[in-house]
Scaffold this active site. Structure first.
Site, PDB file in Angstrom:
ATOM      1  N   ASN A 390       0.824  -1.204   0.000  1.00 27.94           N
ATOM      2  CA  ASN A 390       0.000   0.000   0.000  1.00 27.94           C
ATOM      3  C   ASN A 390       0.866   1.266   0.000  1.00 27.94           C
ATOM      4  O   ASN A 390       1.051   1.899  -1.031  1.00 27.94           O
ATOM      5  CB  ASN A 390      -0.944  -0.002   1.209  1.00 27.94           C
ATOM      6  CG  ASN A 390      -2.086   0.980   1.056  1.00 27.94           C
ATOM      7  OD1 ASN A 390      -1.942   2.024   0.443  1.00 27.94           O
ATOM      8  ND2 ASN A 390      -3.243   0.657   1.608  1.00 27.94           N
ATOM      9  N   ASP A 391       1.422   1.619   1.149  1.00 31.08           N
ATOM     10  CA  ASP A 391       2.173   2.869   1.247  1.00 31.08           C
ATOM     11  C   ASP A 391       3.364   2.924   0.296  1.00 31.08           C
ATOM     12  O   ASP A 391       3.704   3.990  -0.221  1.00 31.08           O
ATOM     13  CB  ASP A 391       2.677   3.076   2.681  1.00 31.08           C
ATOM     14  CG  ASP A 391       1.535   3.254   3.668  1.00 31.08           C
ATOM     15  OD1 ASP A 391       0.484   3.783   3.263  1.00 31.08           O
ATOM     16  OD2 ASP A 391       1.692   2.864   4.834  1.00 31.08           O
ATOM     17  N   VAL A 392       3.998   1.787   0.051  1.00 35.73           N
ATOM     18  CA  VAL A 392       5.216   1.781  -0.784  1.00 35.73           C
ATOM     19  C   VAL A 392       4.913   1.948  -2.261  1.00 35.73           C
ATOM     20  O   VAL A 392       5.833   2.061  -3.077  1.00 35.73           O
ATOM     21  CB  VAL A 392       6.033   0.483  -0.555  1.00 35.73           C
ATOM     22  CG1 VAL A 392       6.503   0.395   0.879  1.00 35.73           C
ATOM     23  CG2 VAL A 392       5.231  -0.744  -0.956  1.00 35.73           C
ATOM     24  N   ALA A 431       0.537   4.055   7.180  1.00 36.26           N
ATOM     25  CA  ALA A 431       0.555   5.515   7.295  1.00 36.26           C
ATOM     26  C   ALA A 431      -0.829   6.094   7.545  1.00 36.26           C
ATOM     27  O   ALA A 431      -0.965   7.263   7.895  1.00 36.26           O
ATOM     28  CB  ALA A 431       1.147   6.137   6.036  1.00 36.26           C
TER      29      ALA A 431
END
Length: 464
Positions: A390-392, A431
């Site tokens: 997700n965040d990456v 995050a």
């Protein structure tokens, strides 16, 4: 003669530890590196038990039996998904052991009637070990609770947070000076440990889940520094060398992780990690734009593709889908499709998490490409399969300066021709922010459990 042999054994164990770090740098030699490290530790422990000061082996045997039993149980029973939590605990145990051994040496010196003089090296080292060890233990415990999602799931902030931390740090420093100048004042040692313990908790509770990989590296470094300090307390060369190796490598890895997440080391040290989130952003990002897909539709995309990049994330670990994912890659390769894996340095909850999972599934090391290596190829990639990440892969890192991940280097999967995201829902990553990738024009969402979704894709591709 015995002392000389013990020192020689310590030297050999230190060489083995250095060789361990060398071998751990490469996936193909990592297993051998682990074995060398274990051999070095067995040699160091055996040499210590042969020291003339060790008169009785009862308690040592009990400690080895209990510690070895717990270690074996953890190694056999803890799943790879919980490896970050275990690493956090092991860091904490290392810090606790260091501060307790330093305390025992201070008490033993008084019991022998040979109390240290002011500012003797062992006393200064004991103060350093006690302070760092306490911060490490309690910081690691908080990290474990966060990763396990038992407590402190969200960052904890309060007014004058950094002032309180600074005051606690100053108090710990004053107590360390008191102990160093008055070695017989053992109360100062335990007050120092108490202040450092509170500091360890307060430094870690404001840190968000997305930043745990950096925190794990930092705490690992702290545990090594605490061990090295204890080595100076008891004049043990093997402990000094091994602790220094762990401390230095942890700091280096922490810097690498900070660069990968666009964080400064100062922010890590003082827990300045989390930005304010826009509660209405998810609705604005996703409203009416998310497109779902079935396994058959995704299989048709694969049929016309020549290059496929698979991007794994923590969801892969949760679903234990690494073996099924490797099988899917084999099926695609049998149809003449080139398959590679794009690995972000901080994907998952600790550095190298995805590499370990894929290696367990016997994915060839040559197919695992680091972020800097794979990013230039995304514009020429036909299909990117994102599973559990997700965040990456969140483009907000490039486009929104107010985002908690602003400036963080990401895998530029949005530049591929088509992106397929396997995910249970649109829930945010560590995050806590939405991901515009999920609503992009070239993205299809394949909702479901990671392992089950991959198995459905395998079946659909085979039926083409």
């Amino acid at each position: 003669m015995r002392i000389a042999l013990i020192k020689l054994a310590y030297l050999v164990s230190a060489v083995l530890f250095i060789g361990t770090f060398r071998l751990l740098a490469r996936p193909r030699t990592a297993i051998l590196g682990n074995l060398l490290g274990a051999l070095g530790m067995v040699l160091a422990v055996g040499a210590t038990l042969c020291h003339p000061d060790v008169q009785r082996y009862t308690w040592a045997g009990v400690g080895v039996a209990i510690g070895g039993g717990i270690g074996a149980a953890l190694a056999l029973r803890v799943p790879l998904t919980a490896m970050p939590q275990m690493v956090a605990l092991l860091n904490g145990f290392g810090g606790a052991a260091s501060l307790l051994v330093a305390a025992a040496e201070l008490y033993q010196a008084m019991a022998r009637g040979h109390a240290y003089r002011a500012w003797d090296q062992p006393v200064v080292a004991a103060a350093v070990s006690g302070m760092i060890g306490a911060v490490t233990f309690w910081g690691s415990l908080v990290a474990f609770l966060k990763l396990q999602e038992w407590l402190f799931r969200r960052p904890v902030h309060y007014q004058a947070q950094h002032v309180v931390n600074a005051v606690l740090g100053a108090i710990a420093l004053v107590l360390a000076i008191w102990l160093a100048s008055r070695p017989d004042a053992l109360a100062a040692y335990w007050l120092l440990v108490l202040a450092a313990s509170v500091l360890g908790v307060l430094l870690t509770i404001p840190i968000g889940g997305a930043d745990m990989p950096v925190v794990i590296c930092l705490l690992n470094s702290y545990s090594g520094l605490a061990a090295a300090g204890t080595g100076f307390v008891i004049d043990n060369n093997a402990l000094i060398i091994s602790g220094s190796l762990v401390g230095a490598s942890g700091i280096i890895l922490c810097q690498i992780m900070c660069k990968a997440m666009n964080r400064s080391l100062t922010n890590v040290l003082f827990g300045v990690f989390t930005a304010q989130l826009d509660e209405g952003l998810a609705e604005r990002v996703y409203a009416g734009k998310v497109k779902g897909a079935s396994a058959e539709e995704v299989a048709l995309l694969f049929e016309s593709a020549q290059n496929v990049v698979i991007v794994p994330g923590y969801g892969l670990a949760v679903a234990q889908a690494q073996h099924a994912l490797h099988e899917l890659a084999n099926v695609l390769e049998a149809r003449g499709i080139r398959v590679t894996y794009g690995i972000h340095p901080v994907a998952g909850r600790m550095p190298g998490h995805m590499n370990v999972l894929l290696a367990e599934a016997n994915v060839p090391y040559e197919q695992m490409k680091e972020m800097d290596e794979i990013n230039p190829y995304f514009p020429q990639t036909d299909v990117v399969l994102v599973i559990g990440a997700n965040d990456v892969v969140n483009p907000l890192a490039r486009t929104d300066p107010s985002s908690p991940i602003a400036g963080m280097p990401i895998l530029n999967v949005d530049q591929a021709r088509t992106v397929v995201v396997v995910k249970r829902s649109l829930s945010p990553g560590f995050a806590g922010i939405p991901n515009p990738l999920f609503a992009a024009d070239n993205t299809l969402m394949f909702f479901g459990d990671g392992k089950q979704a991959v198995l459905e894709l395998i079946s659909a591709v085979k039926q083409l």
